[in-house]
Design a protein around this motif. Structure first.
Motif, short mmCIF file in Angstrom:
data_model
loop_
_atom_site.label_atom_id
_atom_site.label_comp_id
_atom_site.label_asym_id
_atom_site.label_seq_id
_atom_site.Cartn_x
_atom_site.Cartn_y
_atom_site.Cartn_z
N LEU A 313 0.85 -1.27 -0.06
CA LEU A 313 0.03 -0.08 -0.06
C LEU A 313 0.89 1.30 0.02
O LEU A 313 0.62 2.31 -0.90
N SER A 318 -3.34 0.01 -4.48
CA SER A 318 -4.59 0.29 -3.84
C SER A 318 -5.15 -1.12 -3.16
O SER A 318 -5.00 -2.14 -3.50
N VAL A 319 -6.29 -1.04 -2.20
CA VAL A 319 -6.84 -1.97 -1.41
C VAL A 319 -7.58 -2.75 -2.36
O VAL A 319 -7.46 -3.88 -2.54
N GLU A 320 -8.21 -2.16 -3.40
CA GLU A 320 -8.96 -2.67 -4.50
C GLU A 320 -8.04 -3.75 -5.20
O GLU A 320 -8.41 -4.74 -5.57
N GLU A 321 -6.97 -3.04 -5.49
CA GLU A 321 -6.09 -3.90 -6.49
C GLU A 321 -5.33 -5.18 -5.66
O GLU A 321 -5.62 -6.46 -6.10
N ALA A 323 -7.00 -6.49 -3.09
CA ALA A 323 -8.17 -7.42 -3.00
C ALA A 323 -8.42 -8.39 -3.99
O ALA A 323 -8.57 -9.43 -4.07
N SER A 324 -8.40 -7.54 -5.01
CA SER A 324 -8.59 -8.51 -6.42
C SER A 324 -7.41 -9.55 -6.44
O SER A 324 -7.72 -10.64 -7.13
N TYR A 329 -13.57 -9.32 -2.42
CA TYR A 329 -13.98 -7.89 -2.60
C TYR A 329 -13.26 -7.10 -1.44
O TYR A 329 -12.99 -7.68 -0.48
N PRO A 330 -13.02 -5.91 -1.62
CA PRO A 330 -12.30 -4.89 -0.85
C PRO A 330 -12.76 -5.12 0.58
O PRO A 330 -11.71 -5.14 1.75
N ARG A 331 -14.05 -5.15 1.13
CA ARG A 331 -14.42 -5.07 2.55
C ARG A 331 -13.89 -6.46 3.13
O ARG A 331 -13.40 -6.16 4.30
N PHE A 333 -11.33 -8.02 2.29
CA PHE A 333 -10.30 -8.30 2.13
C PHE A 333 -9.67 -7.52 3.60
O PHE A 333 -8.56 -8.01 4.36
N GLU A 334 -10.21 -6.37 3.77
CA GLU A 334 -9.75 -5.45 4.94
C GLU A 334 -9.97 -6.16 6.24
O GLU A 334 -9.00 -6.23 6.99
#
Ligand SMILES: [Zn+2]
Length: 342
Positions: A313, A318-321, A323-324, A329-331, A333-334
């Motif tokens: 990071l 990005s978190v989105e990347e 997570a993918s 999904y990002p949520r 993943f976090e």
């Protein structure tokens, strides 16, 4: 070798179990028959893209998760103390989650290696205590008291995560599948005082055992853990001539081993008589020290994965990347990888 179709089917099964869905439920929700879904899960049939979308949706993962499926996510062989009251479905769910963790960690941080090796007990060439000393040597730990055990295991290439395991009433589970690295999930309900012994117990399973543990293997994992945390040669030397509470608390702090594990150790190495051991146990339970020990051990938290992810990071991912990359999904993943530990 697993084919792409098989790998996809195994991933589908793991995800379905991790969401606690039956084949019948999932098939109904995406508008196919249970028989058709069963064939897809065993890698004997395909689905059209539209149905895959629905499946991914229902399982709360991006569609790309299935494209990425390459290697086996077959439900992990896991080690845990069997509880009669724990439903099989709950165990299957955790086994499936564990397989997914392995896949996700691999895709996030790449193939990892471990400095641990397996030790065979079969044939009785080795006792669990000998294995424990060998593993200490392999990790360059000598016979001294161990610092942060989670950090030691992460350093050795073990993936460690805190996980909600209270529902299946186990403290921790471990899995070491073939040519991957060991994974240990520690229950987030486990008191800090018990956590080190639990981790060492799971490490024992991982290095010594092949299949789900029976009673004998549980005893072996306990024997491994006791010797790994507090080698007999050292503890015997340091055992106080007058085993007062204060003297034992000194040993507890020095070796990072709970009072209750310590008095058990004292009995096993012949420093406490059977009767003294019983008296200590009665004392600990009547004073409530069994539940809340004095001088509680500081909680050890896994950091390796979070550190790696935070580095990505900081470098601009990005978190989105990320997570993918982990097929999530990002949520989720976090929640799984970036939650602050207490
Ligand atoms: Zn066990």
């Amino acid at each position: 070798m697993t084919s792409k179709l098989q790998a996809r089917g195994e991933l589908l099964t793991a995800l379905r179990l991790s969401r606690e869905l039956t084949q019948v439920q999932l098939a109904f929700d995406v508008g196919i028959s249970q028989a058709a879904l069963s064939k897809v899960e065993s890698g004997e049939a395909r689905l059209d893209l539209e149905t895959w979308r629905k499946v991914a949706d229902k399982l709360m993962v991006p569609l790309s998760a299935f494209r990425a499926a390459e290697s086996s996510t077959a439900p992990a062989r896991i080690f845990h103390r069997k509880q009669r009251s724990t439903p099989k479905s709950a165990v299957n769910k955790v086994a499936a989650e564990l397989s997914l963790v392995r896949l996700r960690v691999r895709d996030l941080v790449g193939d990892q290696t471990t400095s641990l090796r397996r030790h065979d007990l079969d044939g009785g060439y080795n006792t669990p205590q000998e294995v424990a000393r060998d593993v200490r040597d392999e990790l360059g730990l000598g016979r001294a008291p161990l610092g942060d055990l989670v950090a030691i295991l992460e350093e050795a290439g073990v993936v460690v995560l805190r996980w909600p395991l209270e529902s299946i009433q186990v403290d921790a589970i471990a899995s070491w599948q073939d040519d991957t690295v060991p994974v240990i999930l520690i229950g987030d309900h486990v008191p800090a005082d018990r956590q080190r012994f639990t981790m060492a117990h799971e490490l024992g399973h991982a290095v010594m055992h092949e299949t789900e543990a029976d009673k004998e293997q549980e005893a072996e994992a306990d024997a491994f853990a006791a010797e790994f945390l507090a080698p007999e040669s050292e503890i015997a030397k340091e055992w106080p001539s007058d085993a007062s509470l204060d003297a034992l608390l000194l040993l507890k702090r020095r070796w990072g081993i709970s009072l209750s594990a310590l008095i058990r150790r004292g009995k096993d190495i012949g420093r406490l008589t059977e009767q003294e051991y019983r008296q200590w146990n009665i004392h600990l339970s009547t004073t409530g020290m069994h539940r809340r020990e004095p001088d509680p051990t500081e909680r050890e938290n896994p950091t390796a994965l979070t550190t790696a992810i935070r580095k990505y990071l900081a470098e601009g991912a990005s978190v989105e990347e990320l997570a993918s990359t982990a097929h999530m999904y990002p949520r989720e993943f976090e929640q799984t990888f970036l939650q602050e530990t207490s």
